[in-house]
Design a protein around this motif. Structure first.
Motif, PDB file in Angstrom:
ATOM      1  N   THR A 115       0.801  -1.219   0.000  1.00 43.41           N
ATOM      2  CA  THR A 115       0.000   0.000   0.000  1.00 43.41           C
ATOM      3  C   THR A 115       0.836   1.272   0.000  1.00 43.41           C
ATOM      4  N   ARG A 116       2.143   1.194   0.023  1.00 47.78           N
ATOM      5  CA  ARG A 116       2.972   2.391  -0.125  1.00 47.78           C
ATOM      6  C   ARG A 116       3.630   2.323  -1.496  1.00 47.78           C
ATOM      7  N   HIS A 117       3.383   3.359  -2.275  1.00 47.67           N
ATOM      8  CA  HIS A 117       3.903   3.437  -3.640  1.00 47.67           C
ATOM      9  C   HIS A 117       4.634   4.770  -3.758  1.00 47.67           C
ATOM     10  N   THR A 118       5.859   4.747  -4.273  1.00 49.22           N
ATOM     11  CA  THR A 118       6.663   5.956  -4.372  1.00 49.22           C
ATOM     12  C   THR A 118       7.128   6.169  -5.803  1.00 49.22           C
ATOM     13  N   GLY A 119       7.444   7.406  -6.101  1.00 48.05           N
ATOM     14  CA  GLY A 119       7.931   7.722  -7.430  1.00 48.05           C
ATOM     15  C   GLY A 119       8.370   9.162  -7.518  1.00 48.05           C
ATOM     16  N   GLY A 120       8.651   9.586  -8.745  1.00 50.38           N
ATOM     17  CA  GLY A 120       9.093  10.951  -8.966  1.00 50.38           C
ATOM     18  C   GLY A 120       9.416  11.183 -10.426  1.00 50.38           C
ATOM     19  N   GLY A 164      11.982  12.521 -13.694  1.00 50.16           N
ATOM     20  CA  GLY A 164      13.259  12.068 -14.228  1.00 50.16           C
ATOM     21  C   GLY A 164      14.474  12.740 -13.632  1.00 50.16           C
ATOM     22  N   CYS A 165      14.359  14.014 -13.251  1.00 55.17           N
ATOM     23  CA  CYS A 165      15.526  14.725 -12.724  1.00 55.17           C
ATOM     24  C   CYS A 165      15.632  14.657 -11.210  1.00 55.17           C
ATOM     25  N   GLY A 166      14.600  14.122 -10.540  1.00 56.16           N
ATOM     26  CA  GLY A 166      14.638  13.984  -9.088  1.00 56.16           C
ATOM     27  C   GLY A 166      14.119  15.187  -8.323  1.00 56.16           C
ATOM     28  N   ALA A 167      13.690  16.229  -9.023  1.00 56.57           N
ATOM     29  CA  ALA A 167      13.181  17.424  -8.334  1.00 56.57           C
ATOM     30  C   ALA A 167      11.867  17.152  -7.604  1.00 56.57           C
ATOM     31  N   ILE A 168      11.081  16.205  -8.098  1.00 62.24           N
ATOM     32  CA  ILE A 168       9.799  15.881  -7.485  1.00 62.24           C
ATOM     33  C   ILE A 168       9.795  14.432  -7.029  1.00 62.24           C
ATOM     34  N   ARG A 169       9.373  14.227  -5.779  1.00 60.92           N
ATOM     35  CA  ARG A 169       9.194  12.897  -5.214  1.00 60.92           C
ATOM     36  C   ARG A 169       7.795  12.852  -4.599  1.00 60.92           C
ATOM     37  N   TYR A 170       7.122  11.722  -4.775  1.00 63.44           N
ATOM     38  CA  TYR A 170       5.777  11.574  -4.211  1.00 63.44           C
ATOM     39  C   TYR A 170       5.608  10.201  -3.606  1.00 63.44           C
ATOM     40  N   ARG A 171       4.545  10.063  -2.803  1.00 66.22           N
ATOM     41  CA  ARG A 171       4.151   8.756  -2.290  1.00 66.22           C
ATOM     42  C   ARG A 171       2.631   8.694  -2.276  1.00 66.22           C
ATOM     43  N   ILE A 172       2.135   7.494  -2.374  1.00 63.21           N
ATOM     44  CA  ILE A 172       0.701   7.228  -2.288  1.00 63.21           C
ATOM     45  C   ILE A 172       0.541   6.036  -1.352  1.00 63.21           C
ATOM     46  N   ASP A 173      -0.290   6.201  -0.339  1.00 65.68           N
ATOM     47  CA  ASP A 173      -0.497   5.140   0.648  1.00 65.68           C
ATOM     48  C   ASP A 173      -1.858   4.479   0.476  1.00 65.68           C
ATOM     49  N   GLU A 174      -2.125   4.011  -0.719  1.00 71.32           N
ATOM     50  CA  GLU A 174      -3.359   3.297  -1.059  1.00 71.32           C
ATOM     51  C   GLU A 174      -2.999   2.239  -2.101  1.00 71.32           C
ATOM     52  N   ALA A 175      -3.774   1.192  -2.135  1.00 70.00           N
ATOM     53  CA  ALA A 175      -3.580   0.179  -3.171  1.00 70.00           C
ATOM     54  C   ALA A 175      -4.057   0.728  -4.511  1.00 70.00           C
ATOM     55  N   PRO A 176      -3.408   0.364  -5.607  1.00 70.17           N
ATOM     56  CA  PRO A 176      -3.870   0.798  -6.926  1.00 70.17           C
ATOM     57  C   PRO A 176      -5.208   0.164  -7.272  1.00 70.17           C
ATOM     58  N   SER A 225       8.906  15.673 -17.097  1.00 69.53           N
ATOM     59  CA  SER A 225       8.323  14.331 -16.931  1.00 69.53           C
ATOM     60  C   SER A 225       6.828  14.420 -16.614  1.00 69.53           C
ATOM     61  N   PRO A 226       5.988  13.718 -17.393  1.00 69.84           N
ATOM     62  CA  PRO A 226       4.565  13.680 -17.045  1.00 69.84           C
ATOM     63  C   PRO A 226       4.375  12.846 -15.779  1.00 69.84           C
ATOM     64  N   LEU A 227       3.512  13.330 -14.869  1.00 73.11           N
ATOM     65  CA  LEU A 227       3.332  12.654 -13.591  1.00 73.11           C
ATOM     66  C   LEU A 227       1.904  12.188 -13.345  1.00 73.11           C
ATOM     67  N   GLY A 228       0.917  13.053 -13.565  1.00 72.10           N
ATOM     68  CA  GLY A 228      -0.440  12.693 -13.196  1.00 72.10           C
ATOM     69  C   GLY A 228      -1.495  13.225 -14.142  1.00 72.10           C
ATOM     70  N   TYR A 229      -2.681  12.646 -14.018  1.00 72.89           N
ATOM     71  CA  TYR A 229      -3.849  13.006 -14.823  1.00 72.89           C
ATOM     72  C   TYR A 229      -5.062  12.934 -13.907  1.00 72.89           C
ATOM     73  N   GLN A 230      -5.834  14.025 -13.850  1.00 70.05           N
ATOM     74  CA  GLN A 230      -7.085  14.030 -13.091  1.00 70.05           C
ATOM     75  C   GLN A 230      -8.198  14.551 -13.967  1.00 70.05           C
ATOM     76  N   VAL A 281       5.588   4.847 -15.451  1.00 68.28           N
ATOM     77  CA  VAL A 281       7.054   4.894 -15.463  1.00 68.28           C
ATOM     78  C   VAL A 281       7.617   5.965 -14.529  1.00 68.28           C
ATOM     79  N   SER A 282       6.753   6.773 -13.897  1.00 71.45           N
ATOM     80  CA  SER A 282       7.236   7.698 -12.867  1.00 71.45           C
ATOM     81  C   SER A 282       7.321   7.009 -11.505  1.00 71.45           C
ATOM     82  N   LEU A 283       6.729   5.823 -11.379  1.00 69.37           N
ATOM     83  CA  LEU A 283       6.807   5.052 -10.137  1.00 69.37           C
ATOM     84  C   LEU A 283       8.190   4.422 -10.002  1.00 69.37           C
ATOM     85  N   ASP A 284       8.658   4.266  -8.781  1.00 66.62           N
ATOM     86  CA  ASP A 284       9.992   3.701  -8.558  1.00 66.62           C
ATOM     87  C   ASP A 284      10.111   2.257  -9.024  1.00 66.62           C
TER      88      ASP A 284
END
Length: 136
Positions: free
Chosen positions: A6-11, A13-25, A81-86, A99-102
């Motif tokens: 349930t912990r998913h991390t990513g960011g 390509g250059c490392g400027a942005i890091r994120y986490r999501i604590d939910e199952a996909p 780097s594209p990261l999200g879509y809402q 591919v932004s996920l670790d």
């Protein structure tokens, strides 16, 4: 789609942005639409859908733009780097670019969407369900 993890991390390509999501996909797919192709500069864009409520940017903040009516996409302002879509139609969900996920290999796609807009030379070589538009 259910994963024990349930912990998913990513960011980005250059490392400027890091994120986490604590939910199952919830699901994982591959989009062939023209807009995804443009933002990724690629023939397809794989994504994993998560509930947005636990998305936390631990480092940096993405930039956002409205790519079409009711749709906001996020990306790294430094490397692009594209990261999200809402989509306003599902405000509680976010599609995170696989591919932004670790560990992107953990998120196997289970369907294709917007195949009506795919490139003519883009041959789908799997048996996954293929939807001409979205799944809904």
């Amino acid at each position: 789609m259910s994963k024990a993890k349930t912990r998913h991390t990513g960011g980005c390509g250059c490392g400027a942005i890091r994120y986490r999501i604590d939910e199952a996909p919830l699901s994982s797919g591959i989009c062939h639409c023209q807009t995804c192709r443009k933002v990724a500069s690629a023939p397809t864009l794989p994504f994993v859908t998560f509930p947005v409520r636990t998305l936390v940017y631990e480092q940096g903040a993405p930039r956002a733009f409205a790519s079409s009516k009711g749709v906001v996409r996020t990306f790294c302002g430094s490397c692009g780097s594209p990261l999200g879509y809402q989509n306003d139609a599902d405000p509680g969900l976010i599609d995170i670019m696989t591919v932004s996920l670790d560990e992107p290999d953990e998120y196997h796609p289970t369907f294709h969407v917007w195949t009506s807009e795919k490139m003519s030379w883009d041959v789908i070589c799997d048996d996954l369900p293929a939807h001409p538009k979205s799944r809904t």
